[in-house]
Design an enzyme around this catalytic site. Structure first.
Site, mmCIF file in Angstrom:
data_model
loop_
_atom_site.group_PDB
_atom_site.id
_atom_site.type_symbol
_atom_site.label_atom_id
_atom_site.label_comp_id
_atom_site.label_asym_id
_atom_site.label_seq_id
_atom_site.Cartn_x
_atom_site.Cartn_y
_atom_site.Cartn_z
ATOM 1 N N SER A 116 0.823 -1.206 0.000
ATOM 2 C CA SER A 116 0.000 0.000 0.000
ATOM 3 C C SER A 116 0.859 1.259 0.000
ATOM 4 C CB SER A 116 -0.954 -0.041 1.199
ATOM 5 O OG SER A 116 -1.843 1.045 1.184
ATOM 6 N N ASP A 267 -3.196 6.286 -3.187
ATOM 7 C CA ASP A 267 -2.062 5.673 -2.510
ATOM 8 C C ASP A 267 -1.422 4.636 -3.424
ATOM 9 O OD1 ASP A 267 -4.090 3.794 -2.375
ATOM 10 O OD2 ASP A 267 -3.733 3.250 -0.282
ATOM 11 N N ASP A 269 -1.339 1.361 -3.830
ATOM 12 C CA ASP A 269 -2.114 0.304 -4.485
ATOM 13 C C ASP A 269 -3.460 0.806 -4.980
ATOM 14 O OD1 ASP A 269 -2.983 0.589 -1.862
ATOM 15 O OD2 ASP A 269 -3.589 -1.495 -1.656
ATOM 16 N N ASP A 271 -6.211 1.873 -3.766
ATOM 17 C CA ASP A 271 -7.523 1.534 -3.207
ATOM 18 C C ASP A 271 -8.074 2.671 -2.357
ATOM 19 O OD1 ASP A 271 -5.792 1.255 -1.069
ATOM 20 O OD2 ASP A 271 -6.577 -0.686 -0.410
#
Length: 499
Positions: A116, A267, A269, A271
């Site tokens: 992340s 961010d 990743d 999500d």
């Protein structure tokens, strides 16, 4: 790949409450990934697979972000999975919500290799059951850790060759983009200029596919200004963590410089999605929760249903205020995606939001999607007008949804977390120096003076992995928020040497 007893990795610091996260290769290497893959197959995948001679082998979808360590860890994890008689579908580079899309549409378990927003030296795994249902500590992850530890000690057993799983590949970015576009119609919005900061993360792949025409979709009335779209897991420009205001500075400047209608930051990743208005000011994730939540509530009402919306206890009081006024049922939960997703499914909630800019959708398998939230924001802004029919800017639209003053999350490193918490309890709960309060411990310590004047509340939570206390304060006006914030921080940081 059999470990010697004196070299066994300790998985207690790697396999956490919600996911797997650690430093590569110190905590997470290919040997550990292989053991985790085999354990995931045994604990999560195989027990839920159809039984019988005609049943096809169960499958696991695996994706990864742009981190350099990703492909090797994916291959090792896939090896562990296939050794246990489970097939693997690798979907390659994707966002975390891209992996959830694969799990949901194919109805298979999933593993997303990402750390992340963490720095480049980290990697990790987010695991889910078929249909993107979460795997957390209480829903299988603790057992995965135990079985993986045993496999690291004894070696990963393999089924007979003819029963071993197979690995195939599938490109799904286009399918993901099409799926999201069908959930939110942007074809009739006014033209918008939007700056998108991908932070060298996976939005550099997904934003062009969803917001542009790269996936073969119709062009949208959007002028997208790309910022740091090059996929680079070393994060050469800034950390891919928009929750830290320092990482929004470039986006804020670019929005103003380009005269854009808004900015979007993702961010690593992709999500999570953060919004910046046309003046370069950050919009609270609570305001976005209320904005998107009200859109989903209105859609439910049109279908003749009463909407349920989930929010964690850190979101602004404006969220339940506005949503209940619109006729929704609101459910307050602990912080953390596994809790939110469980409540989403249990309540068949249409939407859920967190203060950290995770947004969850029933139509997206009760999972979170930063890109889907971005589409809702674009749709809302692109159709918003005032009483004279003039277009409303993002700043004016956001103002409606953030009537109170909030501190944002403030972390304090403390030598003695229980002692610091006890000082706050003594001052605010035991002696009630600030007046009568309502206290609950759903997640950390929440102290509320919201039912009396002046209105304020705060939450103090301890980190699961670090000697940190996290403080969030909200009040009906700025002066009271600052006073409560500074007073609680002084109590938390009272001991010498604490920051």
């Amino acid at each position: 790949m059999t470990a010697t007893p004196d070299a066994l990795p300790d998985l207690s610091g790697l396999v956490k409450a919600y996911d797997v996260r650690g430093i590569v290769p110190d905590q997470l290497d290919e040997h550990v990934a292989q053991a985790l893959g085999a354990a995931f197959a045994d604990v999560v995948v195989l027990p839920g697979a159809p039984d019988g001679p005609l049943s096809a082998r169960p499958r696991v979808a695996i994706g990864n972000d742009m981190r350099e360590s990703g492909p090797g860890l994916v291959a090792a994890f896939a090896d562990g999975v296939t050794r246990r008689g489970v097939d693997v579908v690798t979907i390659g580079l994707c966002s975390t919500d891209g992996l959830y899309h694969a799990s949901g549409t194919m109805d298979v378990a999933g593993a997303m290799f990402t750390a992340s927003h963490n720095p480049a030296k980290y990697n990790g795994i987010k695991l889910c059951r078929p249909g993107a249902r979460p795997v957390g500590e209480a829903t299988g992850l603790a057992e995965v850790r135990e079985v993986a530890s045993r496999y690291l000690r004894d070696g990963v057993p393999s089924v007979e060759d003819e029963s071993r799983g197979e690995v195939t590949t599938r490109e799904m970015v286009g399918e993901y983009a099409t799926f999201l576009r069908e959930l939110v119609d942007l074809g009739s919005i006014r033209p918008l200029k939007v700056v998108v900061d991908a932070g060298n993360g996976m939005a550099g792949l997904t934003a062009p596919a969803v917001l542009g025409a790269e996936a073969g979709l119709p062009e949208l009335p959007l002028d997208v200004v790309p910022l740091y779209f090059e996929l680079d897991g070393s994060f050469p420009n800034h950390e891919a963590n928009p929750l830290d205001p320092a990482n929004l500075v470039d986006l804020q400047a670019a929005v103003v410089a380009h005269g854009a209608d808004l900015g979007l930051a993702f961010d690593g990743d992709a999500d999570r999605c953060f919004v910046v208005d046309e003046l370069g000011r950050a919009v609270s994730p609570s305001a976005i929760t209320a904005l998107v939540g009200l859109r989903e509530v209105a859609r439910e009402k049109q279908e003749g249903r009463t909407a349920t919306v989930i929010h964690n206890l850190i979101t602004s009081r404006a969220v339940p205020d506005l949503l209940t006024a619109a006729g929704a049922i609101t459910v307050r939960t602990r912080v953390g995606h596994s809790f939110i997703k469980s409540e989403m499914a249990e309540n068949h909630a249409v939407f859920g939001g967190e203060h950290s800019a995770h947004y969850y959708f029933r139509e997206f398998f009760f999972a979170d999607s930063g890109m889907l939230a971005a589409l809702h924001v674009l749709a809302a802004l692109g159709t918003a007008t005032d009483l004279q029919g003039e277009a409303v800017p993002m700043s004016a639209l956001a103002e409606v949804y953030q009537p109170y003053s909030a501190s944002g999350e403030i972390n304090s490193t403390v030598a003695d977390v229980p002692a610091a918490r006890a000082r706050v309890v003594e001052a605010y709960v035991t002696t009630q120096g600030a007046g009568p309060v309502v206290v609950d411990e759903l997640d950390g310590l929440t102290v509320s003076h919201w039912d009396d004047q002046p209105r304020w509340w705060f939450n103090l939570r301890a980190s699961n992995t670090e000697p940190l206390l996290r403080l969030n304060v909200e009040a009906a006006d700025e002066d009271i928020m600052v006073k409560v914030r500074d007073d609680v921080l002084a109590l938390v940081r009272a001991a010498e040497g604490e920051e």
